[in-house]
Write a protein that holds these residues in place. Structure first.
Motif, short mmCIF file in Angstrom:
data_model
loop_
_atom_site.label_atom_id
_atom_site.label_comp_id
_atom_site.label_asym_id
_atom_site.label_seq_id
_atom_site.Cartn_x
_atom_site.Cartn_y
_atom_site.Cartn_z
N THR A 1 0.84 -1.19 0.00
CA THR A 1 0.00 0.00 0.00
C THR A 1 0.88 1.24 0.00
O THR A 1 2.04 1.20 0.39
CB THR A 1 -0.94 0.06 1.23
N SER B 1 -3.29 3.78 -2.32
CA SER B 1 -3.08 2.93 -3.48
C SER B 1 -2.68 1.55 -2.98
O SER B 1 -1.94 1.44 -2.01
CB SER B 1 -1.98 3.53 -4.36
N GLY B 2 -3.16 0.52 -3.63
CA GLY B 2 -2.80 -0.84 -3.21
C GLY B 2 -2.42 -1.71 -4.39
O GLY B 2 -3.06 -1.68 -5.44
N GLU B 3 -1.34 -2.45 -4.21
CA GLU B 3 -0.98 -3.48 -5.18
C GLU B 3 -1.55 -4.78 -4.64
O GLU B 3 -1.71 -4.96 -3.43
CB GLU B 3 0.53 -3.57 -5.33
N GLN C 1 -2.92 -1.98 -12.70
CA GLN C 1 -1.60 -1.96 -12.07
C GLN C 1 -1.74 -1.86 -10.55
O GLN C 1 -0.90 -2.35 -9.81
CB GLN C 1 -0.77 -0.80 -12.60
N HIS C 2 -2.81 -1.21 -10.11
CA HIS C 2 -3.06 -1.04 -8.68
C HIS C 2 -4.52 -0.62 -8.51
O HIS C 2 -5.21 -0.35 -9.49
CB HIS C 2 -2.13 0.01 -8.07
N GLU D 1 -7.20 2.02 -6.13
CA GLU D 1 -7.20 3.24 -5.32
C GLU D 1 -8.49 3.31 -4.52
O GLU D 1 -9.55 2.91 -4.99
CB GLU D 1 -7.12 4.49 -6.22
#
Length: 147
Positions: free
Chosen positions: A50, A66-68, A83-84, A86
């Motif tokens: 994050t 933002s989180g992966e 890609q991520h 939000e």
């Protein structure tokens, strides 16, 4: 498109663009099927990283997280295209609290934004409630893929 669905989409977009800091999160009640139909991607995933978002080009005053993620099970769409994700911080922003290592059920729009109004939430595989939800979503997936 039904009026209820159009209103839900409009409110969801407004919550991402303009969020007064003192307001409480308020969502239109949608069925699981409506949440599924509105989402571009529906999947179970685990947060791997994050980070803080200080602003967006469309709204410089917005901040969030933002989180992966790692996709564990795809029910609709192709989450690997993102890609991520939000989300807002919560409170009035209706954000989903993202915790590294936690598993979530995500209902995500094209931009990768999530909030609790869309149905995104923590997910615990093996629990009766979450297994029931997963079964219902799989039924929608089968219906959605049929001509």
């Amino acid at each position: 498109m039904s009026n209820r669905l159009a209103i839900a989409i409009l409110l969801g977009l407004l919550s991402l663009i303009w969020i007064p800091s003192a307001s409480a999160c308020s969502c239109i009640q949608l069925t699981l099927k409506e949440k599924y139909q509105m989402a571009e991607h529906v999947f179970v995933g685990r947060i791997t990283k994050t980070g803080e978002i200080k602003s967006r080009s469309v709204n410089p005053n917005w901040s969030g997280v933002s989180g992966e993620f790692k996709t564990l099970q795809t029910l609709k769409g192709n989450p690997t295209l993102l890609q991520h994700i939000e989300t807002g911080h919560g409170r009035g922003g209706c954000g989903v609290t993202l915790t590294v290592g936690q598993t979530y059920l995500f209902f995500i729009d094209k931009s990768g934004s999530v909030d609790i109004c869309t149905g995104s939430r923590t997910f615990t595989p093996g629990t009766q409630e979450d297994e029931k939800t997963l079964k219902e979503l799989k039924a929608f997936t089968t219906q959605h893929s049929q001509p």
